[in-house]
Structure formats: C-alpha cells, structure tokens
Design an enzyme around this catalytic site. Structure first.
Site, short mmCIF file in Angstrom:
data_model
loop_
_atom_site.label_atom_id
_atom_site.label_comp_id
_atom_site.label_asym_id
_atom_site.label_seq_id
_atom_site.Cartn_x
_atom_site.Cartn_y
_atom_site.Cartn_z
N SER A 15 1.16 -1.08 -0.15
CA SER A 15 0.22 0.30 -0.05
C SER A 15 0.79 1.42 0.26
O SER A 15 2.18 1.35 0.86
CB SER A 15 -0.86 0.49 1.60
N SER A 17 -0.73 3.83 0.37
CA SER A 17 -1.11 5.27 0.99
C SER A 17 -0.67 5.62 2.95
O SER A 17 -0.75 6.94 3.20
CB SER A 17 -2.32 4.13 1.75
N LYS A 65 -13.67 -3.09 1.79
CA LYS A 65 -14.74 -2.27 1.58
C LYS A 65 -16.37 -2.38 1.71
O LYS A 65 -16.67 -1.52 2.47
CB LYS A 65 -14.66 -1.66 0.29
N ASN A 86 -14.51 3.34 2.19
CA ASN A 86 -13.35 3.12 2.27
C ASN A 86 -12.73 4.09 3.08
O ASN A 86 -10.99 4.58 3.08
CB ASN A 86 -12.73 3.98 1.14
N ASP A 102 -13.84 6.91 -3.43
CA ASP A 102 -13.27 6.61 -4.35
C ASP A 102 -13.55 7.33 -5.74
O ASP A 102 -13.24 7.82 -6.53
CB ASP A 102 -13.73 4.81 -4.25
N GLY A 129 -18.16 -4.52 -10.63
CA GLY A 129 -18.25 -5.02 -8.79
C GLY A 129 -17.99 -3.85 -8.27
O GLY A 129 -18.25 -2.85 -7.94
N ARG A 152 -18.58 -8.35 -17.41
CA ARG A 152 -18.80 -10.01 -18.18
C ARG A 152 -20.21 -11.20 -17.74
O ARG A 152 -21.16 -11.51 -18.73
CB ARG A 152 -18.23 -10.73 -17.54
N THR A 153 -20.65 -10.65 -16.57
CA THR A 153 -21.92 -11.41 -16.31
C THR A 153 -22.97 -9.75 -16.26
O THR A 153 -22.49 -9.16 -15.29
CB THR A 153 -22.52 -11.40 -14.55
N VAL A 154 -23.81 -9.98 -17.32
CA VAL A 154 -24.75 -8.98 -17.99
C VAL A 154 -26.02 -8.51 -16.73
O VAL A 154 -25.82 -7.46 -16.36
CB VAL A 154 -25.29 -9.29 -18.85
N TYR A 217 -2.91 0.66 -10.70
CA TYR A 217 -2.03 1.09 -11.21
C TYR A 217 -0.99 0.12 -11.25
O TYR A 217 -1.25 -0.78 -10.51
CB TYR A 217 -1.51 2.19 -10.59
P1 ATR Z 1 -13.94 -5.55 -7.56
O1 ATR Z 1 -13.89 -4.63 -5.71
O2 ATR Z 1 -12.52 -5.16 -7.58
O3 ATR Z 1 -14.87 -4.47 -7.90
P2 ATR Z 1 -15.70 -7.92 -7.71
O4 ATR Z 1 -16.43 -7.24 -6.78
O5 ATR Z 1 -15.22 -9.24 -6.92
O6 ATR Z 1 -14.06 -7.00 -7.28
O7 ATR Z 1 -15.40 -7.09 -8.89
C1 ATR Z 1 -15.01 -7.69 -10.24
C2 ATR Z 1 -15.17 -7.27 -11.30
O8 ATR Z 1 -14.31 -7.83 -12.00
C3 ATR Z 1 -15.89 -7.59 -11.95
O9 ATR Z 1 -17.15 -6.78 -12.70
C4 ATR Z 1 -16.18 -9.18 -12.71
O10 ATR Z 1 -16.61 -9.79 -13.62
P3 ATR Z 1 -18.11 -10.04 -13.39
O11 ATR Z 1 -18.80 -9.71 -12.48
O12 ATR Z 1 -18.13 -10.86 -14.61
O13 ATR Z 1 -17.39 -11.57 -13.31
C5 ATR Z 1 -15.24 -8.20 -13.05
N1 ATR Z 1 -13.54 -9.23 -13.91
C6 ATR Z 1 -12.68 -10.13 -13.35
N2 ATR Z 1 -11.69 -10.45 -14.04
C7 ATR Z 1 -12.26 -10.70 -14.91
C8 ATR Z 1 -12.17 -11.18 -16.84
N3 ATR Z 1 -10.72 -12.04 -16.99
N4 ATR Z 1 -12.24 -10.57 -17.75
C9 ATR Z 1 -13.52 -9.39 -17.58
N5 ATR Z 1 -14.22 -9.20 -15.93
C10 ATR Z 1 -13.12 -9.95 -14.75
#
Ligand code: ATR
Length: 269
Positions: A15, A17, A65, A86, A102, A129, A152-154, A217
């Site tokens: 970190s 921070s 978080k 956060n 954020d 996410g 990815r998950t619509v 980053y």
């Molecule tokens: P965060 O707090 O970092 O957002 P999260 O709540 O686990 O972590 O969410 C991860 C996000 O990254 C989600 O939108 C996830 O897509 P899914 O909802 O379909 O799982 C996305 N993600 C992670 N790995 C990915 C990959 N290889 N390609 C596309 N999307 C990805």
C-alpha cells in the site's frame, strides 16, 4: 498523544497510503501518524475496533470495503448507495461514520489532473463489482451524455444501472453488445490484477479521440492501458492519481484541510 490513522487491508504490504498521508501531513503541518495494518481475512471487525479504541480514522482497502459499510453506524450520501466504505471517521460520540471517496477521487483525477471535462461525454464503465459501484454516482454527477456499464456477467451491470437510474443517463450492456466508439472507457474490473483483458471491442476506441482510464496502477503500463494504446487511444491514464485524490478527500474529512495533490503525485511517479 499524536492523532493516529491507518489503512486496513489484506494484503497490505504494498500500500502507498502511508507514504501519501505522511506527505500530506508534512505539507499541511498536521501532527498525525498513519500506519498500514494487515487484518486477518476472517477478522476485519476485530482489527478495526482494536485500532479505533485510540485511532481517529481508517482507510479500508481490498477486500474489506463492503464489510466496512456494514460495520459503521452512519454513512455519508456518497457511501450510502455505493455499498462500500473506504474511509471511516470516529466521531466525538464514539460512533463511526463511513464515507466513500473513490468516486470523487476518480472524477477529480480525470477532470482536474488530466484536464478532461466529463460533461456531455459518452462514457463506458467496464465492470460491475465493488470498484465500479463506488464510482457510478460521482461519474453521473459530472454530467456525461451517457454512462453505459458493461460487464462479463450482464445481470450485474443491469442491477447496478437500475440502482442509479434516478441519478442520470445510465444503461447496461454485455461486453460485445457495443461496437460504436465512445469518448472515455474506464476499466473497473479486477482483470488487470491477473494481467487479463476484459473482452470488449477494439471498435469502442476511435483513434486519437477516445481516452482510456484503468483504475488499477502498476509500475509499468497495465494490460488494459497497453491494449488501449495499441488501438490508438488518445490518452491512457492509470489509477495512481485516483489513489492520491481519494486519499486527499479522506484527509479533508479527517482534518478539515485538503492537501495539494500535484506535488505528492509527482513525488510518487
Ligand atoms: P472489485 O471490488 O475489484 O470490483 P469484484 O466485486 O469481485 O471486485 O468485481 C470484479 C469485477 O471484475 C467484476 O465486474 C468482474 O466481472 P464478473 O461480474 O463477470 O465476474 C470483473 N472481472 C474480473 N476478472 C475479469 C476478467 N478476466 N474479464 C472480465 N471481467 C473480469
């Protein structure tokens, strides 16, 4: 006794921070200490409560978080709908206030540091996410003509868009549903952590026009920003500025003074 602050996460070793807040403290003349605390994955609450017996505030990072949101006694409007906290402040009555800085950090980095006005832009937010959820409201408040959340998950993108539908022009889609160029693409997926790319169309980038922003980053360009540069993106920005700006917003909440971020960002680069 010196005022104590900390960042809690797991892992926490890398970190930035503590370094950022120490620079803020030095610059503003605020007398405080800021440390990094590793919480066990199964006992964030214990680590938080233990520190806040004496400590005045904490920053919370991955993966705590959402837990932080559930543990605090009250939320700022920014944190309320974000569902993630956060920044925590221990108030005079001992209760805990949760904020989410954020999104403000992201918008400030884009508009102020990078000089991109978001008003009227077509923005694509990739991911649905916790990281995406924390930035939707501040992005809509900046007045884009359109904010499309693709995931990815619509179904998760659809849920997120529905949650913020009253805040502005927000919609949801799957990765390959959109082929038209946009003005700005923000990567809020965790794909970069594994060096992966979200499977979005290269046609979203108009050469020399579209900006790309990766909320992650690293010391080198992230996989997403390397991909964006190959497609001819006008600018590729990483999330270091967002990190510094969200920290400045936390510092402002705790100390009532907003530090200068440009010098800190320069020192970190
Ligand atoms: P965060 O707090 O970092 O957002 P999260 O709540 O686990 O972590 O969410 C991860 C996000 O990254 C989600 O939108 C996830 O897509 P899914 O909802 O379909 O799982 C996305 N993600 C992670 N790995 C990915 C990959 N290889 N390609 C596309 N999307 C990805």
């Amino acid at each position: 006794m010196t005022d104590r602050y900390a960042v809690i996460g797991n892992p926490i070793g890398h970190s930035k921070s503590p370094q950022i807040h120490r620079m803020f403290a030095e610059q503003t003349g605020e007398a405080l200490t800021y440390e990094a605390l590793l919480a066990p994955l199964d006992d964030f609450a214990g680590t938080l409560r233990g520190f806040l017996v004496e400590g005045l505030g904490v920053n919370v990072t991955v993966p705590f978080k959402e837990q932080a949101w559930a543990l605090v006694d009250s939320h700022t409007p920014a944190a309320e709908r974000a569902g993630a906290v956060n920044t925590i402040q221990r108030l005079d009555d001992g209760s805990l206030l949760g904020d989410n800085t954020d999104g403000k950090g992201l918008v400030r980095d884009l508009q102020h540091n990078a000089g991109l006005s978001l008003a009227g832009l077509k923005i694509l937010l990739v991911g649905a996410g916790g990281a995406a959820r924390g930035v939707v409201q501040p992005l809509l408040a900046a007045g884009p003509s359109q904010l499309c959340i693709v995931n990815r998950t619509v179904s998760k993108a659809e849920e997120l868009a529905a949650l913020f539908a009253d805040q502005g022009p927000v919609s949801a889609a799957g990765f390959r549903w959109i082929e038209e160029p946009v003005d700005l693409i923000i990567n809020a997926t965790s794909a970069s952590l594994a060096g992966d790319l979200p499977d979005i169309s290269p046609n979203l980038i108009r050469r020399g026009h579209t900006w790309c922003y990766d909320m992650m980053y690293a010391s080198e360009a992230t996989a997403f920003n390397r991909w964006a540069a190959e497609q001819g993106a006008a600018r590729c920005v990483d999330g270091l500025g967002m990190l510094v700006e969200q920290a400045a917003e936390a510092f402002l909440l705790w100390r009532g003074v907003r530090p200068d971020t440009a010098s800190v960002l320069k020192a970190l680069r």
